[in-house]
Design a protein around this motif. Structure first.
Motif, PDB file in Angstrom:
ATOM      1  N   SER A 518      -3.861 122.739  77.686  1.00 15.47           N
ATOM      2  CA  SER A 518      -2.788 122.778  78.681  1.00 15.47           C
ATOM      3  C   SER A 518      -1.604 121.927  78.240  1.00 15.47           C
ATOM      4  O   SER A 518      -0.441 122.296  78.476  1.00 15.47           O
ATOM      5  CB  SER A 518      -3.302 122.322  80.047  1.00 15.47           C
ATOM      6  N   LEU A 519      -1.865 120.800  77.577  1.00 16.25           N
ATOM      7  CA  LEU A 519      -0.765 119.965  77.090  1.00 16.25           C
ATOM      8  C   LEU A 519       0.037 120.681  76.013  1.00 16.25           C
ATOM      9  O   LEU A 519       1.268 120.559  75.955  1.00 16.25           O
ATOM     10  CB  LEU A 519      -1.310 118.641  76.541  1.00 16.25           C
ATOM     11  N   ALA A 520      -0.654 121.438  75.156  1.00 20.68           N
ATOM     12  CA  ALA A 520       0.045 122.158  74.091  1.00 20.68           C
ATOM     13  C   ALA A 520       0.985 123.207  74.667  1.00 20.68           C
ATOM     14  O   ALA A 520       2.117 123.376  74.204  1.00 20.68           O
ATOM     15  CB  ALA A 520      -0.961 122.807  73.145  1.00 20.68           C
ATOM     16  N   GLU A 521       0.528 123.915  75.687  1.00 22.61           N
ATOM     17  CA  GLU A 521       1.390 124.923  76.302  1.00 22.61           C
ATOM     18  C   GLU A 521       2.562 124.262  77.020  1.00 22.61           C
ATOM     19  O   GLU A 521       3.695 124.750  76.966  1.00 22.61           O
ATOM     20  CB  GLU A 521       0.578 125.778  77.282  1.00 22.61           C
ATOM     21  N   ARG A 522       2.287 123.136  77.667  1.00 24.28           N
ATOM     22  CA  ARG A 522       3.324 122.488  78.467  1.00 24.28           C
ATOM     23  C   ARG A 522       4.398 121.845  77.608  1.00 24.28           C
ATOM     24  O   ARG A 522       5.581 121.948  77.882  1.00 24.28           O
ATOM     25  CB  ARG A 522       2.678 121.432  79.365  1.00 24.28           C
ATOM     26  N   TRP A 523       3.979 121.150  76.538  1.00 19.59           N
ATOM     27  CA  TRP A 523       4.922 120.348  75.765  1.00 19.59           C
ATOM     28  C   TRP A 523       5.348 120.983  74.444  1.00 19.59           C
ATOM     29  O   TRP A 523       6.417 120.652  73.921  1.00 19.59           O
ATOM     30  CB  TRP A 523       4.322 118.967  75.498  1.00 19.59           C
ATOM     31  N   LEU A 524       4.507 121.840  73.877  1.00 17.37           N
ATOM     32  CA  LEU A 524       4.836 122.443  72.583  1.00 17.37           C
ATOM     33  C   LEU A 524       5.170 123.919  72.690  1.00 17.37           C
ATOM     34  O   LEU A 524       5.596 124.528  71.699  1.00 17.37           O
ATOM     35  CB  LEU A 524       3.665 122.245  71.599  1.00 17.37           C
ATOM     36  N   GLY A 525       4.935 124.493  73.868  1.00 12.73           N
ATOM     37  CA  GLY A 525       5.145 125.930  74.003  1.00 12.73           C
ATOM     38  C   GLY A 525       4.210 126.730  73.124  1.00 12.73           C
ATOM     39  O   GLY A 525       4.540 127.831  72.668  1.00 12.73           O
ATOM     40  N   HIS A 526       3.005 126.181  72.899  1.00 13.75           N
ATOM     41  CA  HIS A 526       2.062 126.797  71.955  1.00 13.75           C
ATOM     42  C   HIS A 526       0.722 127.048  72.639  1.00 13.75           C
ATOM     43  O   HIS A 526       0.179 126.158  73.308  1.00 13.75           O
ATOM     44  CB  HIS A 526       1.864 125.863  70.757  1.00 13.75           C
ATOM     45  N   LYS A 527       0.187 128.230  72.458  1.00 13.67           N
ATOM     46  CA  LYS A 527      -1.142 128.566  72.968  1.00 13.67           C
ATOM     47  C   LYS A 527      -2.150 128.337  71.855  1.00 13.67           C
ATOM     48  O   LYS A 527      -2.087 128.974  70.799  1.00 13.67           O
ATOM     49  CB  LYS A 527      -1.194 130.016  73.452  1.00 13.67           C
ATOM     50  N   THR A 528      -3.080 127.436  72.075  1.00 15.56           N
ATOM     51  CA  THR A 528      -4.035 127.073  71.035  1.00 15.56           C
ATOM     52  C   THR A 528      -5.136 128.122  70.887  1.00 15.56           C
ATOM     53  O   THR A 528      -5.383 128.927  71.783  1.00 15.56           O
ATOM     54  CB  THR A 528      -4.684 125.712  71.362  1.00 15.56           C
ATOM     55  N   ILE A 529      -5.795 128.067  69.748  1.00 14.15           N
ATOM     56  CA  ILE A 529      -6.929 128.959  69.489  1.00 14.15           C
ATOM     57  C   ILE A 529      -8.061 128.599  70.446  1.00 14.15           C
ATOM     58  O   ILE A 529      -8.447 127.437  70.563  1.00 14.15           O
ATOM     59  CB  ILE A 529      -7.412 128.812  68.035  1.00 14.15           C
ATOM     60  N   ALA A 530      -8.591 129.581  71.125  1.00 13.96           N
ATOM     61  CA  ALA A 530      -9.690 129.330  72.065  1.00 13.96           C
ATOM     62  C   ALA A 530     -10.990 129.099  71.300  1.00 13.96           C
ATOM     63  O   ALA A 530     -11.244 129.747  70.279  1.00 13.96           O
ATOM     64  CB  ALA A 530      -9.850 130.511  73.020  1.00 13.96           C
ATOM     65  N   TYR A 531     -11.819 128.184  71.799  1.00 14.04           N
ATOM     66  CA  TYR A 531     -13.086 127.890  71.124  1.00 14.04           C
ATOM     67  C   TYR A 531     -13.958 129.131  71.021  1.00 14.04           C
ATOM     68  O   TYR A 531     -14.591 129.376  69.985  1.00 14.04           O
ATOM     69  CB  TYR A 531     -13.827 126.784  71.875  1.00 14.04           C
ATOM     70  N   LYS A 532     -13.945 129.947  72.062  1.00 11.99           N
ATOM     71  CA  LYS A 532     -14.790 131.147  72.040  1.00 11.99           C
ATOM     72  C   LYS A 532     -14.334 132.140  70.972  1.00 11.99           C
ATOM     73  O   LYS A 532     -15.125 132.963  70.517  1.00 11.99           O
ATOM     74  CB  LYS A 532     -14.793 131.812  73.411  1.00 11.99           C
ATOM     75  N   ASP A 533     -13.075 132.044  70.559  1.00 13.36           N
ATOM     76  CA  ASP A 533     -12.578 132.958  69.523  1.00 13.36           C
ATOM     77  C   ASP A 533     -13.104 132.605  68.140  1.00 13.36           C
ATOM     78  O   ASP A 533     -13.048 133.431  67.226  1.00 13.36           O
ATOM     79  CB  ASP A 533     -11.048 132.961  69.507  1.00 13.36           C
ATOM     80  N   VAL A 534     -13.590 131.390  67.983  1.00 11.41           N
ATOM     81  CA  VAL A 534     -14.161 131.017  66.683  1.00 11.41           C
ATOM     82  C   VAL A 534     -15.678 130.878  66.749  1.00 11.41           C
ATOM     83  O   VAL A 534     -16.368 131.132  65.754  1.00 11.41           O
ATOM     84  CB  VAL A 534     -13.550 129.696  66.154  1.00 11.41           C
ATOM     85  N   ALA A 535     -16.213 130.476  67.904  1.00 17.36           N
ATOM     86  CA  ALA A 535     -17.661 130.253  68.013  1.00 17.36           C
ATOM     87  C   ALA A 535     -18.364 131.326  68.824  1.00 17.36           C
ATOM     88  O   ALA A 535     -19.586 131.273  68.988  1.00 17.36           O
ATOM     89  CB  ALA A 535     -17.930 128.878  68.624  1.00 17.36           C
ATOM     90  N   GLY A 536     -17.629 132.311  69.326  1.00 18.11           N
ATOM     91  CA  GLY A 536     -18.254 133.370  70.098  1.00 18.11           C
ATOM     92  C   GLY A 536     -18.405 133.011  71.557  1.00 18.11           C
ATOM     93  O   GLY A 536     -18.168 131.869  71.971  1.00 18.11           O
ATOM     94  N   ASN A 537     -18.829 134.001  72.332  1.00 17.20           N
ATOM     95  CA  ASN A 537     -18.936 133.826  73.773  1.00 17.20           C
ATOM     96  C   ASN A 537     -20.235 134.432  74.265  1.00 17.20           C
ATOM     97  O   ASN A 537     -20.749 135.392  73.684  1.00 17.20           O
ATOM     98  CB  ASN A 537     -17.737 134.499  74.459  1.00 17.20           C
ATOM     99  N   GLY A 538     -20.786 133.877  75.354  1.00 16.93           N
ATOM    100  CA  GLY A 538     -21.996 134.429  75.935  1.00 16.93           C
ATOM    101  C   GLY A 538     -23.169 134.394  74.975  1.00 16.93           C
ATOM    102  O   GLY A 538     -23.417 133.403  74.280  1.00 16.93           O
ATOM    103  N   LYS A 539     -23.882 135.510  74.882  1.00 16.09           N
ATOM    104  CA  LYS A 539     -25.053 135.577  74.007  1.00 16.09           C
ATOM    105  C   LYS A 539     -24.673 135.495  72.542  1.00 16.09           C
ATOM    106  O   LYS A 539     -25.490 135.131  71.689  1.00 16.09           O
ATOM    107  CB  LYS A 539     -25.824 136.875  74.269  1.00 16.09           C
ATOM    108  N   ALA A 540     -23.440 135.845  72.209  1.00 15.72           N
ATOM    109  CA  ALA A 540     -22.992 135.810  70.815  1.00 15.72           C
ATOM    110  C   ALA A 540     -22.521 134.430  70.388  1.00 15.72           C
ATOM    111  O   ALA A 540     -22.177 134.217  69.228  1.00 15.72           O
ATOM    112  CB  ALA A 540     -21.865 136.823  70.608  1.00 15.72           C
ATOM    113  N   ALA A 541     -22.495 133.471  71.320  1.00 19.14           N
ATOM    114  CA  ALA A 541     -21.984 132.143  71.005  1.00 19.14           C
ATOM    115  C   ALA A 541     -22.920 131.411  70.051  1.00 19.14           C
ATOM    116  O   ALA A 541     -24.145 131.580  70.086  1.00 19.14           O
ATOM    117  CB  ALA A 541     -21.820 131.326  72.288  1.00 19.14           C
ATOM    118  N   THR A 542     -22.333 130.601  69.203  1.00 18.46           N
ATOM    119  CA  THR A 542     -23.101 129.796  68.266  1.00 18.46           C
ATOM    120  C   THR A 542     -22.503 128.405  68.201  1.00 18.46           C
ATOM    121  O   THR A 542     -21.384 128.172  68.689  1.00 18.46           O
ATOM    122  CB  THR A 542     -23.087 130.438  66.861  1.00 18.46           C
TER     123      THR A 542
END
Length: 990
Positions: A518-542
């Motif tokens: 949230s700080l990155a979006e507020r102060w840098l105008g940048h949306k960070t990489i979501a953790y689930k996008d690198v480690a997976g989500n739900g049953k596919a999470a690692t």
């Protein structure tokens, strides 16, 4: 120079690096020449020179010079061939700015001094000695610890970053030794920046203790056999020669054969045309305008000067002076610096780093630059060999500030395994070091280590000196987590900033959360990489150790890069908003304290919990039978829908309301109101909910939190979770165990002391009422607390005219409910429910209360008015809690915010007091020779584990620290009182 004159010596090399690292990259528009450091230097020097000529600001110098390091070898390399051997070349975009900065110095009509074979610090030492012998005084413009050995009766330092004088007391406060012992202290500690060896494992605190015990280095080395600690004794004996060599390296040479004398440093009036000519050549329009206004120069009539730019390949060539427009350029023979110059100490890597801008202007400048500078995650480096990692560590050391982040296998730092770590040395310059990444998905089909990763032990051996170097500022988001992780790997991070806590101090209650995303979006105008996008989500999470290294590099590198950028934006806002002291005194010092408490944990008796779980189950089952009988049918008690249908549909009880989903509301408040009205079924439901919650949350769950290795429970404290400064506890939450119910107290009996120890509970007595008496300045309450009178009985006597002696318990109970209710903005309806009386009677009580204590009403009205005007309220220590919706047009929202705003200064001040107590306690106990360990904080209570033999000695230390925690920042008008007891378990100690 004569007696009474005052010499200012500016550490020019320190200024160069501060300017470079303090500001966003800047290039000259006409040719893209890097000029960020030149701009920062010029702004800093202009402010310093302007103040130097202003008799209203204090000390006015008669003599002034800027001292630089020379690029060549010096005599220290002959003493120790490895001296500064770990230095890397300065950044390429900084190299051409060295010569320009020297030209800038001359444009200011200030002597620019450097000398081959000697360092700037030696020249400063020499000139300070000459001034002293001439009867003058010297102020050294720097915060470099190497120069603190010069501080004395006629020599002081000034840190322009903190606008702070450094004299003998400040040196003693920071390092534990007077200036004359700084050489010996540095000889023992060494200096990783300059590759001064020192004695391995001896830090500043230990060095100060040794020097206090033995007097000086020679005596210490001669009597090293008397040191009691075996390891320390042998280390000093084995490394005595290193200590002696280090002493020679850090001792400043005060007899340099300088060619310029003090009379060459007479402060000259500014040459407006010459300075403006240089500034126009650099295209520094804002500073040009300020200089023109101050000097009365018509800037439009001045032509840009001719300046010589030294590129990388010319860095050893002559450094040319500038000329005023009507003059020819004249060459000078001073060479530009190319070797890495001394990076700033931790204090120098401040967000206020002297660029001459006001804190507010700097904050605004950086905020705009942060949004404009886009983030490219493909640029991050993956470090897979020791040579590259060593280069990055050297680069971070040189920079003086580095963002650091860990990637692990768990959110629980006591169980997590370190997968890798990331570093960022400047915006856009970040790297990830994978350590234990594995192939596959973490199941039976995978798990082998990916090739070309540095061994954990080898990587941490390189990283440890950086993280433990007090001269390098480490920046992290939620540093407490990283502290626990690295502590478990034998590394103690020192000198750090936490962007999460800086944001919390600035904006608690406003602008959403303080997480990095949230700080990155507020102060840098940048949306960070979501953790689930690198480690997976739900049953596919690692877990992160199974994340692809390329993805991990982008993700982890971004974490470090974003953290550094956020720090650059947020840190100057602390000064701009006057909140630096809140961060420095209440937040940052508490981080290591909580880290240690979390690692210590507390013992829990499984058998007691098991027995309680069975009893709670029996009690809940009995209540269920009662509930079914009263309802006339069986139903799922835990179902809000079925319960609502029974209470309001079938039984037709009053006060029913439906939620947005169309279901009856069965909230705790609804049930409590019905129970207070005499309805038996809602009361049984409330009791059942309490028993089942205690069972599921504590007696059943706590055994699962017992650590497999320590056999203790380790809670996690969140520092930035409430708007008032109160800490919160989770995994497990140990702050919500009921204290007023029998079942809650029985759960506390399961928290036990280890064998041979006692648990000590130290609890502030009525601290929030005492704070209220202070801030609202209520004479009756102040006097009652001062006299040690029962405050509730006194209130009852004041309100109801009943003598304190022989007062009925019911009367005192009503006064107690009002005392505490007023703090939380209780309404007549709420007080009526709490006391089971009519609303009109409750309203009469509240009106009578305000009549007897009018100062409280004044405080409440004043606080609401302040909050409406400013959007926030403050504690007595300056912490701000924001309530942006206090001006809401919705009456319910507005009323809630008003009540919260009234309570926040009271609850927040109490929270600040216990924070201050915790910070001091961690030092006070060992200083008193005690082995007591602070384990838990539960709002106004601290819990310690104390050896049986030390209980009597520990109790008074604990009480003294806690009762004096507000001082000296705030002298409370009422005394604080602490009740402390020791027992075998938490309940008995409370």
């Amino acid at each position: 120079m004569k007696k009474g004159d005052h010499l200012f010596l500016v550490d020019g090399s320190g200024y160069i690096f501060r300017a470079y690292h303090a500001l966003p990259p800047l290039t000259r528009k006409s040719d893209s020449l890097p000029v960020g450091a030149v701009s920062g230097f010029c702004n800093m020097l202009w402010k310093l020179m302007k103040d130097a000529r202003n008799t209203d600001v204090g000390i006015v110098p008669t003599h002034f010079a800027v001292i630089f390091d020379h690029s060549s070898r010096n005599f220290r390399h002959d003493l120790y061939s490895e001296y500064k051997a770990n230095r890397s070349a300065p950044p390429e975009d900084l190299i051409p700015q060295f010569g320009l900065i020297r030209q800038a110095t001359r444009a200011f009509e200030v002597p620019c001094i450097e000398m081959e074979g000697f360092e700037a610090d030696d020249l400063i030492a020499t000139y300070a000695r000459m001034a002293r012998e001439a009867g003058g005084d010297t102020t050294i413009i720097s915060s470099d610890k190497d120069l603190m050995q010069l501080v004395g009766p006629s020599v002081a330092m000034y840190d322009p970053m903190k606008d702070r004088q450094i004299g003998i007391p400040e040196v003693v406060e920071k390092w534990g030794v007077p200036p004359e012992k700084m050489i010996d202290l540095q000889a023992l500690t060494g200096d990783s920046v300059d590759n001064v060896p020192g004695v391995p494992g001896i830090g500043p605190k230990t060095a100060a203790q040794l020097l206090e015990q033995f007097g000086d280095l020679d005596t210490l080395l001669a009597r090293a056999g008397e040191i009691k600690q075996d390891k320390r004794r042998q280390t000093i004996i084995d490394n005595a020669d290193k200590a002696r060599v280090s002493r020679e390296l850090v001792t400043l040479k005060a007899d340099v054969p300088v060619s310029e004398g003090l009379d060459d440093f007479l402060l000259q009036p500014p040459n407006g045309p010459k300075l403006i000519s240089f500034l126009k050549a650099m295209e520094f329009s804002s500073l040009t305008r300020r200089v023109a206004e101050t000097t009365g120069t018509e800037a439009a009539e001045i032509e840009p000067a001719t300046v010589v730019v030294q590129r990388k390949e010319e860095a050893h060539g002559p450094d040319l002076d500038i000329a005023a427009p009507a003059q020819a350029s004249a060459p000078q023979t001073a060479a530009a610096t190319t070797a890495a110059e001394t990076p700033p100490a931790t204090e120098a890597v401040s967000a206020r780093a002297g660029d001459g801008l006001s804190p507010a202007a700097l904050a605004d400048t950086r905020a705009h630059a942060a949004v404009a500078e886009k983030i490219d995650t493909d640029r991050y480096v993956c470090i897979r060999d020791l040579r590259t990692l060593a280069d990055w560590v050297a680069e971070a050391t040189e920079a003086g500030v580095v963002a650091f982040d860990t990637e692990t296998t768990s959110l629980d730092p006591m169980l997590a395994e370190l997968c890798g770590f990331s570093l960022a040395t400047r915006p856009g310059r970040a790297a990830y070091v994978p350590l234990i990444h594995k192939s596959g998905r973490g199941d039976l089909l995978g798990g082998g280590l990916v090739e070309n990763q540095i061994a954990v032990r080898d990587a941490l051996a390189l990283l440890k000196p950086l993280l433990e170097d007090p001269s390098v500022l480490k920046v992290a988001q939620n540093m407490k987590y990283d502290l626990v992780i690295m502590n478990r790997y034998g590394i103690d991070i020192v000198s750090y900033d936490d962007t999460m806590l800086i944001s919390y101090v600035l904006d608690a209650g406003a602008n959403g959360g303080h997480g990095m995303d949230s700080l990155a979006e507020r102060w840098l105008g940048h949306k960070t990489i979501a953790y689930k996008d690198v480690a997976g989500n739900g049953k596919a999470a690692t877990t992160f150790d199974f994340v692809d290294i390329d993805k991990a590099t982008r993700y982890a590198g971004e974490d470090a890069d974003v953290t550094l950028r956020l720090w650059r934006v947020l840190k100057p806002r602390l000064a701009a908003k006057g909140l630096a002291s809140v961060y420095e005194r209440l937040e940052r010092p508490l981080v290591p304290v909580l880290s240690q408490m979390e690692q210590r944990g507390i013992s829990v008796d499984r058998q007691i919990l098991s027995r309680l779980s069975g009893e709670l189950a029996q009690g809940a089952a009995a209540l269920e039978d009662e509930i079914y009988r009263l309802a006339g049918e069986r139903f799922t008690i835990g179902s809000p829908k079925q319960l609502g249908d029974i209470l309001f549909g079938k039984m037709g009880l009053p006060g029913g309301s439906k939620t947005k989903t169309g279901q009856w509301s069965t909230s705790a408040q609804v049930l409590e109101d019905l129970a207070a009205s005499g309805h038996e079924l809602p009361r049984k439901i409330v009791d059942w909910r309490q028993l089942t919650k205690l069972k599921s949350t504590y007696t059943d769950a706590l055994p699962g939190y017992i650590h497999p290795e320590t056999k203790r429970v380790h809670t996690n404290y969140a520092m930035a979770a409430t708007s008032t400064g109160r800490l919160s506890s989770s995994e497990p939450n140990l702050q919500n165990i009921p204290i007023r119910t029998t079942e809650g107290r029985r759960i506390r009996t399961a928290f036990i002391a280890d064998k041979g120890h006692k648990l000590v509970s130290a609890d502030y007595s009525q601290i929030e009422l005492r704070v209220l008496a202070h801030v609202a300045d209520i004479p009756q309450l102040r006097q009652a607390f001062a006299d040690g009178i029962d405050i509730h009985a006194m209130t009852a006597s004041e309100m109801f005219g009943v003598p304190v002696q022989g007062m009925p318990s019911e009367v005192r109970r009503r006064a107690k409910a009002i005392n505490f209710g007023i703090i939380y903005g209780i309404s007549a309806f709420g007080l009526a429910n709490q006391l089971s009386i009519a609303r009109e009677e409750a309203g009469d009580y509240i009106r009578r209360y305000f009549e007897r204590f009018p100062g409280i009403r004044d405080y409440m009205d004043g606080t609401k008015a302040f909050a409406r005007e400013n959007g926030y309220v403050e504690t007595i220590f300056g912490r701000r809690a924001h309530y942006p919706e206090i001006r809401s047009s919705n009456p319910q929202v507005r009323s809630f915010n008003e009540r919260a705003a009234i309570n926040a200064p009271i609850q927040g001040s109490a929270a600040d007091i216990i924070r201050r107590a915790m910070v001091r306690m961690e030092k006070a106990l060992p200083e008193a020779g005690l082995n007591a360990r602070m384990l838990l904080q539960v709002h106004d209570e601290l819990i310690f584990e104390v050896p049986d033999a030390e209980v009597e000695a520990t109790l008074p230390v604990v009480r003294t620290v806690m009762e004096g925690a507000a001082m000296p920042a705030v002298a409370l008008k009422v005394p604080l009182q602490v009740e402390a007891r020791a027992a075998d378990n938490w309940d008995e100690a409370h």
